[in-house]
Design a protein around this motif. Structure first.
Motif, PDB file in Angstrom:
ATOM      1  N   MET A 165       0.909  -1.291  -0.020  1.00  0.00           N
ATOM      2  CA  MET A 165       0.053   0.135  -0.104  1.00  0.00           C
ATOM      3  C   MET A 165       0.817   1.318  -0.218  1.00  0.00           C
ATOM      4  SD  MET A 165      -3.417  -0.642   2.185  1.00  0.00           S
ATOM      5  CE  MET A 165      -2.739  -1.104   3.676  1.00  0.00           C
ATOM      6  N   ARG A 166       1.847   1.225   0.684  1.00  0.00           N
ATOM      7  CA  ARG A 166       2.909   2.455   0.780  1.00  0.00           C
ATOM      8  C   ARG A 166       3.309   2.619  -0.688  1.00  0.00           C
ATOM      9  NH1 ARG A 166       5.706  -0.449   5.160  1.00  0.00           N
ATOM     10  NH2 ARG A 166       4.290   0.036   6.886  1.00  0.00           N
ATOM     11  N   ALA A 167       3.643   1.647  -1.467  1.00  0.00           N
ATOM     12  CA  ALA A 167       4.258   1.739  -2.840  1.00  0.00           C
ATOM     13  C   ALA A 167       3.091   2.395  -3.751  1.00  0.00           C
ATOM     14  CB  ALA A 167       4.775   0.479  -3.291  1.00  0.00           C
ATOM     15  N   ALA A 168       1.844   1.895  -3.638  1.00  0.00           N
ATOM     16  CA  ALA A 168       0.913   2.384  -4.275  1.00  0.00           C
ATOM     17  C   ALA A 168       0.533   3.902  -3.903  1.00  0.00           C
ATOM     18  CB  ALA A 168      -0.340   1.661  -3.965  1.00  0.00           C
ATOM     19  N   ARG A 169       0.651   4.261  -2.601  1.00  0.00           N
ATOM     20  CA  ARG A 169       0.375   5.808  -2.422  1.00  0.00           C
ATOM     21  C   ARG A 169       1.647   6.571  -2.745  1.00  0.00           C
ATOM     22  NH1 ARG A 169       1.148   7.290   2.285  1.00  0.00           N
ATOM     23  NH2 ARG A 169       1.897   5.703   3.540  1.00  0.00           N
ATOM     24  N   ALA A 170       2.649   5.976  -2.917  1.00  0.00           N
ATOM     25  CA  ALA A 170       3.882   6.812  -3.651  1.00  0.00           C
ATOM     26  C   ALA A 170       3.878   7.104  -4.939  1.00  0.00           C
ATOM     27  CB  ALA A 170       5.371   5.982  -3.129  1.00  0.00           C
ATOM     28  N   LEU A 171       3.367   6.028  -5.609  1.00  0.00           N
ATOM     29  CA  LEU A 171       2.909   6.051  -6.990  1.00  0.00           C
ATOM     30  C   LEU A 171       1.921   7.294  -7.178  1.00  0.00           C
ATOM     31  CD1 LEU A 171       3.044   2.625  -8.300  1.00  0.00           C
ATOM     32  CD2 LEU A 171       4.877   4.144  -8.892  1.00  0.00           C
ATOM     33  N   LEU A 172       0.843   7.265  -6.254  1.00  0.00           N
ATOM     34  CA  LEU A 172      -0.121   8.337  -6.569  1.00  0.00           C
ATOM     35  C   LEU A 172       0.234   9.558  -5.936  1.00  0.00           C
ATOM     36  CD1 LEU A 172      -3.329   5.930  -5.700  1.00  0.00           C
ATOM     37  CD2 LEU A 172      -2.384   6.909  -8.151  1.00  0.00           C
ATOM     38  N   GLY A 173       1.205   9.655  -5.058  1.00  0.00           N
ATOM     39  CA  GLY A 173       1.506  10.802  -4.493  1.00  0.00           C
ATOM     40  C   GLY A 173       0.632  11.302  -3.468  1.00  0.00           C
ATOM     41  N   ILE A 174       0.074  10.310  -2.765  1.00  0.00           N
ATOM     42  CA  ILE A 174      -0.972  10.586  -1.576  1.00  0.00           C
ATOM     43  C   ILE A 174      -0.566  10.034  -0.208  1.00  0.00           C
ATOM     44  CG2 ILE A 174      -2.978  10.825  -3.488  1.00  0.00           C
ATOM     45  CD1 ILE A 174      -3.683   7.848  -2.347  1.00  0.00           C
ATOM     46  N   ASP A 175      -1.212  10.646   0.736  1.00  0.00           N
ATOM     47  CA  ASP A 175      -0.885  10.091   2.121  1.00  0.00           C
ATOM     48  C   ASP A 175      -1.897   9.232   2.451  1.00  0.00           C
ATOM     49  OD1 ASP A 175      -3.226  11.817   2.750  1.00  0.00           O
ATOM     50  OD2 ASP A 175      -1.953  13.366   3.742  1.00  0.00           O
ATOM     51  N   GLN A 176      -1.846   8.859   3.713  1.00  0.00           N
ATOM     52  CA  GLN A 176      -2.761   7.600   4.197  1.00  0.00           C
ATOM     53  C   GLN A 176      -4.112   8.217   4.354  1.00  0.00           C
ATOM     54  OE1 GLN A 176      -0.932   6.653   7.943  1.00  0.00           O
ATOM     55  NE2 GLN A 176       0.000   4.863   6.923  1.00  0.00           N
ATOM     56  N   ARG A 177      -4.410   9.480   4.698  1.00  0.00           N
ATOM     57  CA  ARG A 177      -5.681  10.082   5.012  1.00  0.00           C
ATOM     58  C   ARG A 177      -6.119  10.146   3.576  1.00  0.00           C
ATOM     59  NH1 ARG A 177      -7.535  14.503   3.364  1.00  0.00           N
ATOM     60  NH2 ARG A 177      -5.291  15.459   3.388  1.00  0.00           N
ATOM     61  N   ALA A 178      -5.643  10.473   2.468  1.00  0.00           N
ATOM     62  CA  ALA A 178      -6.262  10.542   1.194  1.00  0.00           C
ATOM     63  C   ALA A 178      -6.663   8.971   0.735  1.00  0.00           C
ATOM     64  CB  ALA A 178      -5.297  11.063   0.129  1.00  0.00           C
ATOM     65  N   LEU A 179      -5.798   8.199   1.059  1.00  0.00           N
ATOM     66  CA  LEU A 179      -6.228   6.607   0.477  1.00  0.00           C
ATOM     67  C   LEU A 179      -7.446   6.309   1.081  1.00  0.00           C
ATOM     68  CD1 LEU A 179      -5.708   4.140  -0.897  1.00  0.00           C
ATOM     69  CD2 LEU A 179      -4.010   3.381   0.677  1.00  0.00           C
ATOM     70  N   ALA A 180      -7.378   6.585   2.605  1.00  0.00           N
ATOM     71  CA  ALA A 180      -8.373   6.227   3.567  1.00  0.00           C
ATOM     72  C   ALA A 180      -9.823   6.737   2.935  1.00  0.00           C
ATOM     73  CB  ALA A 180      -8.261   6.518   4.950  1.00  0.00           C
ATOM     74  N   GLU A 181      -9.693   8.089   2.526  1.00  0.00           N
ATOM     75  CA  GLU A 181     -11.013   8.833   1.942  1.00  0.00           C
ATOM     76  C   GLU A 181     -11.379   8.252   0.457  1.00  0.00           C
ATOM     77  OE1 GLU A 181     -10.125  12.903   1.588  1.00  0.00           O
ATOM     78  OE2 GLU A 181      -9.754  13.307   3.749  1.00  0.00           O
ATOM     79  N   LEU A 182     -10.172   7.675  -0.127  1.00  0.00           N
ATOM     80  CA  LEU A 182     -10.751   7.216  -1.456  1.00  0.00           C
ATOM     81  C   LEU A 182     -11.272   5.686  -1.386  1.00  0.00           C
ATOM     82  CD1 LEU A 182      -7.460   7.463  -3.775  1.00  0.00           C
ATOM     83  CD2 LEU A 182      -9.519   8.408  -4.288  1.00  0.00           C
TER      84      LEU A 182
END
Length: 98
Positions: A1-18
């Protein structure tokens, strides 16, 4: 998940919202040593959110340069002018580093 967030340029909060799940849930999942644990509904929401954001999950044995698991941007995702990925889905406006 960290790698996916890094590719998207988002933080944990943004992923949680998505994904429509809580930040502590993302934190627990990312802290998992090997197998990400969670209930099926939560895992499916997370995978659907990553897919909609332009992330392809590479399963073990699938075509990848190293033959292992991981994530990559889907081919329809183009880098933005800022250097972060711009998938076809709309991401939250907060783009803080992971």
């Amino acid at each position: 998940m960290r790698a996916a967030r890094a590719l998207l340029g988002i933080d944990q909060r943004a992923l949680a919202e998505l994904a429509g799940i809580s930040v502590p849930t993302i934190q627990r999942m990312e802290a998992s040593a090997d197998v990400v644990r969670g209930n099926v509904d939560t895992l499916m929401r997370l995978l659907a959110a990553l897919d909609a954001a332009g992330i392809e999950v590479i399963n073990q044995g699938a075509a990848s340069t190293d033959g292992g698991r991981g994530v990559r941007l889907k081919s329809n995702v183009q880098p933005s002018e800022s250097g972060t990925a711009e998938p076809s889905a709309t991401l939250p406006s907060a783009r803080t580093p992971p």
